[in-house]
Design a protein around this motif. Structure first.
Motif: not given
Length: 475
Positions: A335, A338, A378, A383, A386-387
């Motif tokens: 993460a 990314a 991910l 993104h 996922s963040a």
């Protein structure tokens, strides 16, 4: 939500209602510094460290007191080749190093028993004045608590006086009842003069139980919110603390909390069985952050069973903990590559579990569910999602004291674990790559899995896949 906690005295989960709203006062029985810390000591310290962190997270100002018993029969008995005070201080430093190594926060106050003798004198005098203690019948300087003078004696452990064993902290000659326990112990001829203090009853030293009552009162007042300690302390130590403090007219602890013990391969850990796992053994076998994860993942009141691999700590439970925590670390690394991770709140399900008597198994399950969700986002190239999930994972790890980015995990462990900083750095890097390899294998990306293995092999690191675990060694 209201934080709920199991009260050993009431034998049930109760709402935690601090005496002063917005503040929580905690007293936890610390070590008797007679010998090196073992995994049971570390388990207790981690359990109440998580309690402290969660209560702080819920907006409370927490005053946390953990004492050091530095004068005791066992300390004197253990001081064979050095003065008792030198042994006590040396072992105290070992405990402090072990606690730091697994990320336990320093207490607000950490009093030594030897620094609170006047407060013990005052409490003993008050008990004599109120008719609950008496000088020894044989004319010595011993002073005893009269258990039959206090009708509620035995309420913590639900025992009747007549079924209790005799108190073994002093001979019965000077007692009214064999179960009466020592508040002040007369100096013996074979004990060093440095282990004796003047008192109104004659030279001597405090009994074990009066120490904690006096120190808790000194630093937290006549009444406070939570008294914690290991399950093995319920009787006689905590039963006697409760009796003498209540008999002195103190409100003392509103809630009594006890953490579970540690077994090794299904057996109680003990010196006689030769299966004691010392803190240094634990931290040589696994990274300190993984040791903490292993301890946090079980409910604090449960008995932890540390399973070994044919007697080796490098396998069994600790290997499983390494693999599980490695998956979390690998996701956070993915993460972070990314994009930057945002600050986030802990998920509601995590908060509900922690509010429910610190149910860390359920909280850790939420942690892994959120990790899987982050990995799925991910994989999908989402993104933003996922963040957010990774931010929630980091928030949960911070509460549990398990954030890999915390500076506590970057230094200060090599002296206790026996590993050099270079070895610790190598171990971390290899475990990160192995965690990525596990993720690749789970996704059936065997090309990526083989590439990681070949990269490690080119660096002289041999990877071996077992049925359930992967191990590595320097070829």
């Amino acid at each position: 939500m209201t934080v709920r906690i199991y009260d050993s005295k009431q034998q049930g989960v109760v709402d935690l209602r601090p005496l002063r709203p917005g503040t929580v006062s905690m007293y936890v029985c610390g070590p008797t510094v007679q010998s090196s810390p073992h995994i049971g000591h570390v388990r207790s310290a981690v359990a109440y460290d998580v309690w402290r962190r969660w209560l702080t997270h819920r907006g409370n100002d927490v005053t946390f007191v953990r004492n050091v018993t530095d004068i005791d029969d066992k300390v004197l008995a253990g001081a064979v080749d050095e003065p008792w005070w030198a042994l006590a201080y040396r072992v105290e430093l070992e405990f402090a190093a072990a606690y730091r190594a697994v990320g336990v926060l320093a207490p607000t106050y950490e009093p030594r028993a030897t620094a609170s003798v006047p407060e013990m004198h005052a409490l003993i005098a008050l008990l004599i004045e109120r008719g609950h203690a008496y000088p020894a019948l044989d004319g010595s300087a011993d002073v005893y608590f009269d258990v039959r003078s206090w009708a509620d004696y035995g309420t913590l452990t639900r025992q009747s006086i007549d079924k209790m064993e005799s108190a073994a902290d002093a001979g019965p000659r000077g007692k009214r009842d064999a179960r009466d326990f020592a508040l002040w112990k007369a100096r013996k001829d074979d004990e060093p003069a440095s282990a004796s203090w003047a008192s109104p009853w004659g030279p001597g030293r405090p009994g074990w139980h009066i120490e904690c009552s006096a120190m808790a009162r000194k630093y937290l007042g006549d009444a406070f919110d939570i008294h914690g300690g290991g399950l093995d302390l319920r009787f006689p130590h905590h039963e006697n603390e409760l009796a003498q403090s209540s008999a002195a007219g103190l409100g003392f602890a509103q809630v009594w909390s006890h953490n579970g013990l540690v077994n090794v391969d299904g057996e109680k850990m003990s010196k006689s069985l030769g299966n004691s796992i010392f803190a240094a053994d634990l931290l040589r076998a696994v990274r300190p952050i993984v040791a903490r994860y292993f301890l946090v993942a079980s409910h604090y009141r449960s008995t932890i069973d540390l399973r070994t691999a044919d007697g080796s700590l490098e396998g069994g439970s600790l290997a499983e903990a390494e693999a599980a925590f490695g998956r979390i670390e690998a996701m956070l690394e993915r993460a972070a590559r990314a994009g930057e991770l945002p600050d986030a709140a802990v998920p509601d399900a995590f908060g509900a579990a922690m509010d429910d008597d610190l149910s860390t198994p359920q909280a850790v399950a939420v942690l892994h569910d959120t990790t899987r969700s982050a990995n799925a986002a991910l994989d999908a190239g989402d993104h933003a999602a996922s963040a957010v999930r990774a931010g929630e994972v980091r928030a949960m790890l911070r509460v549990l004291g398990l954030d890999p980015a915390d500076s506590v995990w970057q230094s200060g462990v090599s002296a206790l674990s026996g590993a050099s900083p270079h070895a610790i750095a190598l171990d971390r890097l290899v475990e990160m790559l192995l965690a990525e390899r596990r993720e690749a294998r789970a996704a059936k990306d065997f090309a990526a899995s083989d590439r990681i293995r070949d990269t490690l092999a080119a660096a002289g690191i041999l990877v071996e896949d077992g049925k359930d675990t992967t191990t590595w060694s320097i070829a």
